[in-house]
Scaffold this active site. Structure first.
Site, PDB file in Angstrom:
ATOM      1  N   ILE A  84      25.259 -27.850   8.997  1.00  0.00           N
ATOM      2  CA  ILE A  84      24.015 -27.322   9.546  1.00  0.00           C
ATOM      3  C   ILE A  84      22.955 -27.170   8.461  1.00  0.00           C
ATOM      4  O   ILE A  84      21.768 -27.420   8.691  1.00  0.00           O
ATOM      5  CB  ILE A  84      24.258 -25.973  10.268  1.00  0.00           C
ATOM      6  CG1 ILE A  84      23.030 -25.572  11.076  1.00  0.00           C
ATOM      7  CG2 ILE A  84      24.624 -24.869   9.284  1.00  0.00           C
ATOM      8  CD1 ILE A  84      22.737 -26.483  12.241  1.00  0.00           C
ATOM      9  N   SER A 121      27.388 -22.545  -3.234  1.00  0.00           N
ATOM     10  CA  SER A 121      28.443 -23.194  -2.457  1.00  0.00           C
ATOM     11  C   SER A 121      29.591 -23.549  -3.396  1.00  0.00           C
ATOM     12  O   SER A 121      29.359 -24.073  -4.487  1.00  0.00           O
ATOM     13  CB  SER A 121      27.915 -24.457  -1.778  1.00  0.00           C
ATOM     14  OG  SER A 121      28.956 -25.148  -1.129  1.00  0.00           O
ATOM     15  N   ARG A 122      30.804 -23.286  -2.958  1.00  0.00           N
ATOM     16  CA  ARG A 122      31.966 -23.599  -3.796  1.00  0.00           C
ATOM     17  C   ARG A 122      32.223 -25.104  -3.882  1.00  0.00           C
ATOM     18  O   ARG A 122      32.734 -25.593  -4.886  1.00  0.00           O
ATOM     19  CB  ARG A 122      33.224 -22.915  -3.250  1.00  0.00           C
ATOM     20  CG  ARG A 122      33.203 -21.398  -3.385  1.00  0.00           C
ATOM     21  CD  ARG A 122      34.551 -20.800  -3.013  1.00  0.00           C
ATOM     22  NE  ARG A 122      34.529 -19.345  -3.083  1.00  0.00           N
ATOM     23  CZ  ARG A 122      34.673 -18.656  -4.216  1.00  0.00           C
ATOM     24  NH1 ARG A 122      34.854 -19.287  -5.365  1.00  0.00           N
ATOM     25  NH2 ARG A 122      34.649 -17.331  -4.196  1.00  0.00           N
ATOM     26  N   LYS A 172      22.642 -18.477  13.219  1.00  0.00           N
ATOM     27  CA  LYS A 172      23.256 -17.878  14.400  1.00  0.00           C
ATOM     28  C   LYS A 172      24.749 -18.201  14.424  1.00  0.00           C
ATOM     29  O   LYS A 172      25.163 -19.248  13.896  1.00  0.00           O
ATOM     30  CB  LYS A 172      22.557 -18.358  15.670  1.00  0.00           C
ATOM     31  CG  LYS A 172      22.666 -19.872  15.931  1.00  0.00           C
ATOM     32  CD  LYS A 172      23.951 -20.219  16.653  1.00  0.00           C
ATOM     33  CE  LYS A 172      24.183 -21.687  16.661  1.00  0.00           C
ATOM     34  NZ  LYS A 172      25.507 -22.054  17.175  1.00  0.00           N
ATOM     35  N   ASP A 198      29.952 -20.521  20.094  1.00  0.00           N
ATOM     36  CA  ASP A 198      29.078 -20.913  18.982  1.00  0.00           C
ATOM     37  C   ASP A 198      27.921 -21.766  19.510  1.00  0.00           C
ATOM     38  O   ASP A 198      26.755 -21.475  19.210  1.00  0.00           O
ATOM     39  CB  ASP A 198      29.859 -21.648  17.900  1.00  0.00           C
ATOM     40  CG  ASP A 198      28.967 -22.057  16.740  1.00  0.00           C
ATOM     41  OD1 ASP A 198      28.702 -21.215  15.866  1.00  0.00           O
ATOM     42  OD2 ASP A 198      28.523 -23.226  16.718  1.00  0.00           O
TER      43      ASP A 198
END
Length: 307
Positions: free
Chosen positions: A14, A36-37, A90, A168
């Protein structure tokens, strides 16, 4: 006025598909960092964790949390405590009650907290709201059916507790409906289908009503292959109003009333405006309807789901 210096936390599908191009297309905001990993962007400062970002990049003004909902509360709390504005993808969290402390923290710190229901920024939503404001509404039928393997490939978190499963995407329909209907509505009955190996539903049938007794039927499904369906049909005393393609198109009696508007650029323009005005926007109505479905819904166990 200097642009807002933004960091994205969680560089998944996303964020890549929607947030990054929307930020680039929006005046008043710039992407300056990513936490971010497992992923990075060329030319953009990278941090493995949000904690590293907050410690090492004090120039960042705001964060967009694109991580799974199960971890957003703690991340939002940390970002607000560090004096950052916060945009929540969201759903805004995994529970309803966890939002109250975040709303209070944003108010106390003078920072913006934005629960970003992106589907409300689709082209059809505001015209539909205006159209329905003073009309007799007889019934509503929602069909929100898509293929989880296409939209969430390998994302097992979506079927874990707090991941919401089919809600979702389904919560997008509820975010539109809570915006366009002139009266509040409530759940009366629900049937949720849980795969034998999942903690969240893969399908749901929901019945709502309002104080006038109007019928609202919603059908959510996460296993639809081929063409995807994101449609809301509102029967009025004057005819049927249809929002299709997730709210991108609006038709009435077969005549197009609105179409074509990218949701995420409009969402980020709203975020910039909120930050500039020093206000927040946290509407929990769609999440409350989902919580009601888990509380009131009858649970069915169906075949196990394998990605």
């Amino acid at each position: 006025m200097n642009p807002i210096q933004l960091a994205i936390v969680g560089l998944g599908k996303i964020a890549r598909d929607q947030h990054i191009p929307a930020i680039a297309a929006t005046d008043g905001i710039e992407l300056r960092a990513v936490a971010s990993r497992n992923a990075a962007l060329d030319g953009i400062a990278h941090f493995a964790t949000l904690d590293e970002l907050l410690t090492q990049a004090p120039e960042i003004d705001a964060v967009a949390l694109c991580t799974p909902p199960q971890v957003r509360r703690a991340q939002a709390a940390a970002a607000l405590a560090a004096g950052k504005h916060v945009l929540l993808e969201k759903p805004p969290g995994a529970t309803v009650s966890e939002m109250a402390p975040l709303i209070a923290a944003a108010k106390d710190s003078g920072k913006t907290l934005f629960a970003s229901w992106h589907s409300r920024f689709a082209a059809a939503v505001e015209p539909a709201r205006a159209f329905l404001a003073n009309r007799e509404i007889r019934s509503v039928a929602i069909a929100w059916k898509e293929d989880v393997r296409v939209w969430h490939p390998g994302q097992r978190w979506i079927f874990e507790p707090g991941g919401l499963g089919v809600f979702d995407p389904g919560i997008n329909a509820l975010s539109i409906l809570t915006r366009i209907l002139p009266r509040p509505f409530f759940l009366t009955e629900a049937e949720l289908s849980f795969p034998a190996n999942c903690a969240a539903p893969i399908a749901a049938n929901l019945d709502f009503s309002d104080e006038s007794g109007m019928a609202i039927r919603a059908e959510f499904n996460f296993l639809q292959t081929g063409p995807q369906t994101w449609e809301i049909r509102v029967e009025t005393g004057d005819g049927v109003l249809t929002l299709s393609e997730g709210g991108a198109k609006l038709t009435y009696a077969g005549v197009a009333l609105a179409e074509t508007q990218q949701e995420y650029p409009a969402l980020y323009r709203h975020f910039v405006d909120l930050v500039r005005r020093g206000t927040s926007d946290v509407d929990l109505a769609p999440l409350i309807h989902v919580a009601d479905a888990f509380m009131l819904g009858r649970r069915l166990v169906v075949d196990a789901f394998e990605d």
